[in-house]
Design an enzyme around this catalytic site. Structure first.
Site, PDB file in Angstrom:
ATOM      1  N   HIS A   1       0.873  -1.191   0.000  1.00  0.00           N
ATOM      2  CA  HIS A   1       0.000   0.000   0.000  1.00  0.00           C
ATOM      3  C   HIS A   1       0.897   1.225   0.000  1.00  0.00           C
ATOM      4  O   HIS A   1       1.565   1.506   0.987  1.00  0.00           O
ATOM      5  CB  HIS A   1      -0.901   0.023   1.231  1.00  0.00           C
TER       6      HIS A   1
ATOM      7  N   HIS B   1       1.698   5.384  -1.859  1.00  0.00           N
ATOM      8  CA  HIS B   1       1.380   6.538  -2.706  1.00  0.00           C
ATOM      9  C   HIS B   1       2.675   7.103  -3.284  1.00  0.00           C
ATOM     10  O   HIS B   1       3.590   7.464  -2.534  1.00  0.00           O
ATOM     11  CB  HIS B   1       0.676   7.627  -1.900  1.00  0.00           C
TER      12      HIS B   1
ATOM     13  N   ARG C   1       2.314   9.621  -5.807  1.00  0.00           N
ATOM     14  CA  ARG C   1       1.910  10.883  -6.436  1.00  0.00           C
ATOM     15  C   ARG C   1       2.275  10.841  -7.922  1.00  0.00           C
ATOM     16  O   ARG C   1       2.316   9.776  -8.513  1.00  0.00           O
ATOM     17  CB  ARG C   1       2.498  12.090  -5.712  1.00  0.00           C
TER      18      ARG C   1
ATOM     19  N   LYS D   1      -9.522  -0.038  -5.904  1.00  0.00           N
ATOM     20  CA  LYS D   1      -9.569   0.676  -4.625  1.00  0.00           C
ATOM     21  C   LYS D   1     -10.911   1.375  -4.449  1.00  0.00           C
ATOM     22  O   LYS D   1     -11.361   2.125  -5.321  1.00  0.00           O
ATOM     23  CB  LYS D   1      -8.444   1.712  -4.560  1.00  0.00           C
TER      24      LYS D   1
ATOM     25  N   HIS E   1     -10.462   1.639   1.613  1.00  0.00           N
ATOM     26  CA  HIS E   1     -10.297   2.655   2.651  1.00  0.00           C
ATOM     27  C   HIS E   1     -11.579   2.569   3.469  1.00  0.00           C
ATOM     28  O   HIS E   1     -12.610   3.133   3.093  1.00  0.00           O
ATOM     29  CB  HIS E   1     -10.111   4.053   2.052  1.00  0.00           C
TER      30      HIS E   1
ATOM     31  N   HIS F   1      -4.596  -0.211   5.702  1.00  0.00           N
ATOM     32  CA  HIS F   1      -4.163   0.561   6.877  1.00  0.00           C
ATOM     33  C   HIS F   1      -5.130   0.403   8.054  1.00  0.00           C
ATOM     34  O   HIS F   1      -5.711   1.363   8.550  1.00  0.00           O
ATOM     35  CB  HIS F   1      -3.953   2.034   6.544  1.00  0.00           C
TER      36      HIS F   1
ATOM     37  N   ASP G   1       1.517   2.723   3.440  1.00  0.00           N
ATOM     38  CA  ASP G   1       0.678   3.898   3.176  1.00  0.00           C
ATOM     39  C   ASP G   1       1.536   5.161   3.149  1.00  0.00           C
ATOM     40  O   ASP G   1       1.076   6.243   3.515  1.00  0.00           O
ATOM     41  CB  ASP G   1      -0.446   4.033   4.203  1.00  0.00           C
TER      42      ASP G   1
END
Length: 345
Positions: free
Chosen positions: A14, A16, A18, A100, A137, A175, A248
């Site tokens: 998991h 990110h 960007r 997701k 999420h 998470h 995360d």
């Protein structure tokens, strides 16, 4: 006391990255340690189709160091307009490994997310049919629901029913932050799992709020009470294969974090594996780290375990106060903290 620790190369399930110039910093930081990473699709605009996932993957690979053996595992972003055909195309693409679900407004760049998770059962059916995992999420977003209760309410209101109605669907509660989330995973079979971040293992809401607001510990889902932190720790330390590494890691510019309305996210990638090692070491459980970091995730995603290795050395170092990420100054999570483990050169 051992001075080195060699592990099968881990993966981050998991993450990110960007986009744009930031990839020049975020991709190398992860590729230095991890062989693969599940890449979150909450860009602007979001990665909603296999075509967009392929384009994003190409941008990520262009930012990876030439010597890095790194593979981004792409994810599509579910919206109210997503169709079963979109899911079929993603599953057939060979590069998409999950879908997701962001409830609209739950976190960064989630405004295009699903307004009612109970209204997209046709998409869960398609995910189950094509064996594409549902990555959640798991929070509700209604303003009348206390922010510390939003994971539990999501589980009670939506997730128990989704799990019951789609028994062959692989589900990851991303998470995980509460005892309720831990107990939900433990109550179900091997097709239900959760990723665990370093901040939710090592901190609780006191670390966010006591002595002043600490913006670099602010993430979503938010840190919870110590009793929830202890439940997460116990699940991970038990060696339960349904709980595995997912940082995360979520980069934001320093001025966006240290602001009147600061962004949610902890940029842990620069020190992720040493931080996990520190946690396991503090609990006399270094023997449990390799399975958590390197085995349980690939097994759940039905991918081969990595064949190469990484080595950590027992040597104190201090996480830098700032890092440059594509020309943007960022503060890594735990900046200025002395860590007893570091990656070997």
């Amino acid at each position: 006391m051992s001075q080195t620790l060699t592990l099968t190369r881990p993966d981050d399930w998991h993450l990110h990255f960007r986009d744009g110039e930031q990839l020049r910093g975020t991709v190398p930081a992860t590729a230095a340690t991890f062989r693969r990473a599940i890449v979150m699709p909450n860009l602007t605009p979001p990665v909603t189709t296999a075509e967009r996932a392929l384009a994003y993957r190409q941008r990520i690979m262009a930012a990876a160091p030439a010597e890095a053996d790194f593979e981004p595992l792409m994810v599509i972003y579910l919206t109210d307009a997503t169709s079963p055909a979109d899911i079929a195309e993603a599953a057939a693409s060979g590069i998409v490994y999950g879908a997701k679900l962001y409830p609209a407004g739950a976190t960064t760049n989630s405004d295009s997310g699903v307004r009612d998770p109970a209204a997209i059962y046709h998409l869960y059916e398609a995910l189950e049919k094509h064996d594409l995992p549902l990555l959640l999420h798991g929070e509700v977003t209604e303003s009348e629901i206390d922010i510390f209760d939003r994971e539990k309410v999501f589980i009670d209101r939506y997730l128990n029913d989704i799990r019951e109605k789609f028994p062959a669907l692989r589900i990851v509660l991303e998470h995980v932050t509460t005892r309720d989330g831990i107990e939900f995973v433990q109550a179900h079979q091997r097709l239900t799992a959760a990723t665990v971040t370093p901040q939710h293992l090592m901190m609780n809401r006191n670390d966010l709020l006591v002595g002043g607001v600490r913006p670099h510990n602010y993430c979503l889902p938010i840190l919870k009470r110590r009793e929830h932190q202890l439940a997460i720790q116990q699940a991970v330390l038990s060696g339960d294969s349904r709980f595995f590494l997912g940082t995360d890691s979520a980069p934001h510019a320093q001025d966006k974090k240290e602001a009147a309305c600061g962004c949610a996210g902890c940029y842990s990638a620069p020190a992720a594996l040493p931080l996990y090692a520190t946690f396991f070491d503090q609990h006399n459980a270094l023997d449990k780290l390799e399975a958590f970091a390197s085995f349980f995730g690939p097994d759940f995603y039905r991918l081969p375990r990595n064949s190469d290795s990484v080595t950590l050395i027992r040597e104190s170092w201090i996480i830098p106060a700032h890092v440059d990420v594509g020309g943007v100054t960022m503060v890594p999570w735990q900046a200025g903290i002395e860590v007893p483990w570091k990656m070997a050169d």
